[in-house]
Enzyme design. Structure first.
Site, PDB file in Angstrom:
ATOM      1  N   HIS A   1      -2.035  -1.913 -10.257  1.00 43.07           N
ATOM      2  CA  HIS A   1      -3.074  -1.378  -9.372  1.00 43.07           C
ATOM      3  C   HIS A   1      -4.287  -2.270  -9.433  1.00 43.07           C
ATOM      4  O   HIS A   1      -4.600  -2.828 -10.479  1.00 43.07           O
ATOM      5  CB  HIS A   1      -3.455   0.054  -9.796  1.00 43.07           C
TER       6      HIS A   1
ATOM      7  N   ASP B   1       2.528   5.843  -6.426  1.00 36.86           N
ATOM      8  CA  ASP B   1       3.774   5.818  -5.652  1.00 36.86           C
ATOM      9  C   ASP B   1       5.023   5.945  -6.506  1.00 36.86           C
ATOM     10  O   ASP B   1       6.090   6.271  -5.990  1.00 36.86           O
ATOM     11  CB  ASP B   1       3.858   4.511  -4.851  1.00 36.86           C
TER      12      ASP B   1
ATOM     13  N   HIS C   1       0.880  -1.189   0.000  1.00 33.20           N
ATOM     14  CA  HIS C   1       0.000   0.000   0.000  1.00 33.20           C
ATOM     15  C   HIS C   1       0.910   1.229   0.000  1.00 33.20           C
ATOM     16  O   HIS C   1       1.626   1.459  -0.969  1.00 33.20           O
ATOM     17  CB  HIS C   1      -0.921  -0.103   1.231  1.00 33.20           C
TER      18      HIS C   1
HETATM   19  N1  COA Z   1       5.441  -5.934 -10.682  1.00 35.44           N
HETATM   20  C1  COA Z   1       5.387  -7.089 -11.361  1.00 35.44           C
HETATM   21  N2  COA Z   1       4.260  -7.772 -11.574  1.00 35.44           N
HETATM   22  C2  COA Z   1       3.140  -7.286 -11.065  1.00 35.44           C
HETATM   23  C3  COA Z   1       3.115  -6.080 -10.337  1.00 35.44           C
HETATM   24  C4  COA Z   1       4.330  -5.409 -10.162  1.00 35.44           C
HETATM   25  N3  COA Z   1       4.372  -4.259  -9.484  1.00 35.44           N
HETATM   26  N4  COA Z   1       1.856  -5.822  -9.965  1.00 35.44           N
HETATM   27  C5  COA Z   1       1.112  -6.820 -10.430  1.00 35.44           C
HETATM   28  N5  COA Z   1       1.886  -7.699 -11.088  1.00 35.44           N
HETATM   29  C6  COA Z   1       1.449  -8.914 -11.748  1.00 35.44           C
HETATM   30  C7  COA Z   1       1.333 -10.040 -10.750  1.00 35.44           C
HETATM   31  O1  COA Z   1       2.519 -10.773 -10.638  1.00 35.44           O
HETATM   32  C8  COA Z   1       0.226 -10.866 -11.368  1.00 35.44           C
HETATM   33  O2  COA Z   1       0.747 -11.586 -12.429  1.00 35.44           O
HETATM   34  P1  COA Z   1       0.345 -13.125 -12.636  1.00 35.44           P
HETATM   35  O3  COA Z   1      -1.139 -13.064 -12.869  1.00 35.44           O
HETATM   36  O4  COA Z   1       1.173 -13.516 -13.797  1.00 35.44           O
HETATM   37  O5  COA Z   1       0.700 -13.795 -11.348  1.00 35.44           O
HETATM   38  C9  COA Z   1      -0.701  -9.811 -11.969  1.00 35.44           C
HETATM   39  O6  COA Z   1       0.135  -8.687 -12.256  1.00 35.44           O
HETATM   40  C10 COA Z   1      -1.843  -9.389 -11.042  1.00 35.44           C
HETATM   41  O7  COA Z   1      -1.289  -9.045  -9.773  1.00 35.44           O
HETATM   42  P2  COA Z   1      -2.090  -9.095  -8.398  1.00 35.44           P
HETATM   43  O8  COA Z   1      -1.133  -9.157  -7.276  1.00 35.44           O
HETATM   44  O9  COA Z   1      -3.150 -10.142  -8.473  1.00 35.44           O
HETATM   45  O10 COA Z   1      -2.801  -7.706  -8.407  1.00 35.44           O
HETATM   46  P3  COA Z   1      -3.493  -7.056  -7.167  1.00 35.44           P
HETATM   47  O11 COA Z   1      -4.633  -6.284  -7.700  1.00 35.44           O
HETATM   48  O12 COA Z   1      -3.769  -8.046  -6.105  1.00 35.44           O
HETATM   49  O13 COA Z   1      -2.345  -6.109  -6.584  1.00 35.44           O
HETATM   50  C11 COA Z   1      -0.915  -4.321  -6.190  1.00 35.44           C
HETATM   51  C12 COA Z   1      -2.267  -4.760  -6.770  1.00 35.44           C
HETATM   52  C13 COA Z   1      -0.866  -2.813  -6.219  1.00 35.44           C
HETATM   53  C14 COA Z   1      -0.780  -4.824  -4.762  1.00 35.44           C
HETATM   54  C15 COA Z   1       0.198  -4.924  -7.070  1.00 35.44           C
HETATM   55  O14 COA Z   1       0.116  -4.407  -8.365  1.00 35.44           O
HETATM   56  C16 COA Z   1       1.587  -4.694  -6.484  1.00 35.44           C
HETATM   57  O15 COA Z   1       2.059  -5.494  -5.667  1.00 35.44           O
HETATM   58  N6  COA Z   1       2.278  -3.562  -6.876  1.00 35.44           N
HETATM   59  C17 COA Z   1       3.545  -3.238  -6.311  1.00 35.44           C
HETATM   60  C18 COA Z   1       3.353  -2.518  -4.974  1.00 35.44           C
HETATM   61  C19 COA Z   1       2.823  -1.111  -5.169  1.00 35.44           C
HETATM   62  O16 COA Z   1       3.279  -0.374  -6.020  1.00 35.44           O
HETATM   63  N7  COA Z   1       1.851  -0.756  -4.319  1.00 35.44           N
HETATM   64  C20 COA Z   1       1.263   0.565  -4.324  1.00 35.44           C
HETATM   65  C21 COA Z   1      -0.157   0.506  -4.791  1.00 35.44           C
HETATM   66  S1  COA Z   1      -0.825   2.114  -5.026  1.00 35.44           S
END
Ligand code: COA
Length: 372
Positions: A257, A308, A218
């Protein structure tokens, strides 16, 4: 069976903000974030989130005065900062400071709508002072008292750095605070609403929200982004670094996201601010590395930067220490959290979802001496 992570579940009705993830749109009370970033101020945005309308000139003046009057920490909270400075990481400090501030809040035991409005304003104003006080003390410097002549963002930077910021940095932070102020049912806002729904109190709800924001999935992502930029060091190395991380199955912080499937509208402004502040500083390196990372992540994974990603270099150019980035996010999001808590309480029902049991059933109890 619900989606893991409650994806697509509507957890509350709200009038505070709305997102269209396909179109990449964000509105506060129906106002487009692009207009607010261009024309509004943090103070006006706080009024909007809490009153569901824009203020008149006179109303904004009065509201700003109230926010200014609430900037000073009470002695009890102030007295805790030498200990925080010694033993607490920034987000832990903020979580504990907000919780502790409830003890001497003049409206501490007043859970009326009016009391909650005052507490919301007080917390929104004081979190900036908490962050700056902590930072000055841990740096071995005297805390700078709030300057009532300065707007919220400029005063925050002045209290932090000890110098009145230039106009560009002050406006850049003001825009950052507007952009981060609310974002529908994100994890920290949900946490705040859950706590509020038990008829706990405003400080408890905001303490829970800060605890949720702290995590790297987050609010904690912005600090990780800056660490990555520093590690990469040169724009030419960005692509290779990204491919190596992704090849190792790692996530790139600041990308992806849950809701946006296109560019996060907040990233559009932060990208511009990063470039502008870089040019102003005569060092666009962090912006350039960011741009190269963005390109590489798009090529490799088709993922867009979130709020971010460019916020990291923007805060860095402003001279904000990296480990305070997430607290700056909190200093803005508190406006939205407190608005959501008030909204929850105005039409409350305990938030108590179901769970789906997937463990074993009908187990016979075995006395301990017979277990192996
Ligand atoms: N880097 C690499 N791959 C990513 C990614 C990232 N930052 N964010 C998502 N993915 C990929 C996942 O590996 C997954 O791939 P797969 O289906 O091949 O396994 C797919 O995209 C979906 O990811 P998922 O974790 O299910 O999405 P989510 O909706 O649960 O998560 C976040 C959203 C924001 C938690 C996620 O994108 C993330 O961890 N981002 C990095 C942390 C971040 O920047 N957080 C701030 C949010 S404002």
């Amino acid at each position: 069976m619900t989606e893991k992570g409650l994806a697509d579940v509507v957890a509350a009705q709200t009038r505070v903000s709305d997102i269209d993830g396909k179109l990449g749109k964000l509105w506060y009370v129906g106002y487009d974030i692009h207009d607010l970033a261009e024309y509004s101020t943090f103070e006006e945005t706080v009024f909007l989130l809490h009153n569901s309308r824009l203020p008149t000139g006179e109303e904004l003046e009065q509201y700003t005065e109230r926010l200014v009057e609430e900037r000073e920490l009470e002695d009890f909270t102030k007295g805790l900062f030498p200990t925080f400075a010694e033993v607490s990481a920034p987000m832990s400090m903020l979580r504990t400071a907000v919780s502790a501030a409830s003890a001497y809040d003049p409206d501490g035991w007043d859970h009326s709508a009016e009391g909650n409005e005052r507490k919301a304003l007080r917390l929104t104003s004081r979190i900036a002072t908490m962050i700056a006080t902590y930072h000055r003390i841990r740096s071995g410097e005297e805390p700078i008292p709030p300057d009532p002549k300065l707007p919220h963002a400029a005063n925050f930077l002045a209290m932090l750095t000890g110098e009145e910021p230039d106009e560009e940095a002050a406006r850049a932070l003001d825009i950052c605070l507007i952009l981060h102020a609310d974002h529908t049912m994100n994890a920290s806002t949900f946490a705040a609403r859950v706590v509020a729904s038990t008829l706990s109190d405003m400080h408890s709800a905001i303490t829970a929200a800060i605890a949720a924001l702290k995590g790297p999935l987050h609010g904690g992502a912005n600090e990780r982004v800056m660490e990555m930029l520093l590690e990469i060091g040169e724009p030419e190395k960005a692509g290779e670094h990204v491919r190596k991380l992704l090849g190792g199955g790692e996530r790139i912080m600041g990308f992806g996201h849950r809701v946006y499937k296109t560019e996060d509208p907040r990233a559009t402004h932060l990208r511009r601010l990063s470039r502008e502040l870089g040019e102003l500083a005569g060092d666009t390196r962090w912006f350039e590395i960011s741009e190269r990372i963005e390109q590489a992540v798009m090529d490799e994974k088709g993922l867009y930067p979130n709020v971010d990603f460019y916020a990291a270099s923007v805060y860095y150019y402003m001279g904000i220490p990296i480990d305070l980035f997430t607290t700056v996010f909190a200093a803005s999001r508190v406006a939205g959290w407190t608005a959501h808590v008030r909204e929850q309480l105005a039409d409350n029902r305990l938030i108590r979802p179901e769970s789906e049991y997937i463990g074993p059933r009908d187990q016979g109890y075995v006395p301990i001496e017979e277990r192996r």
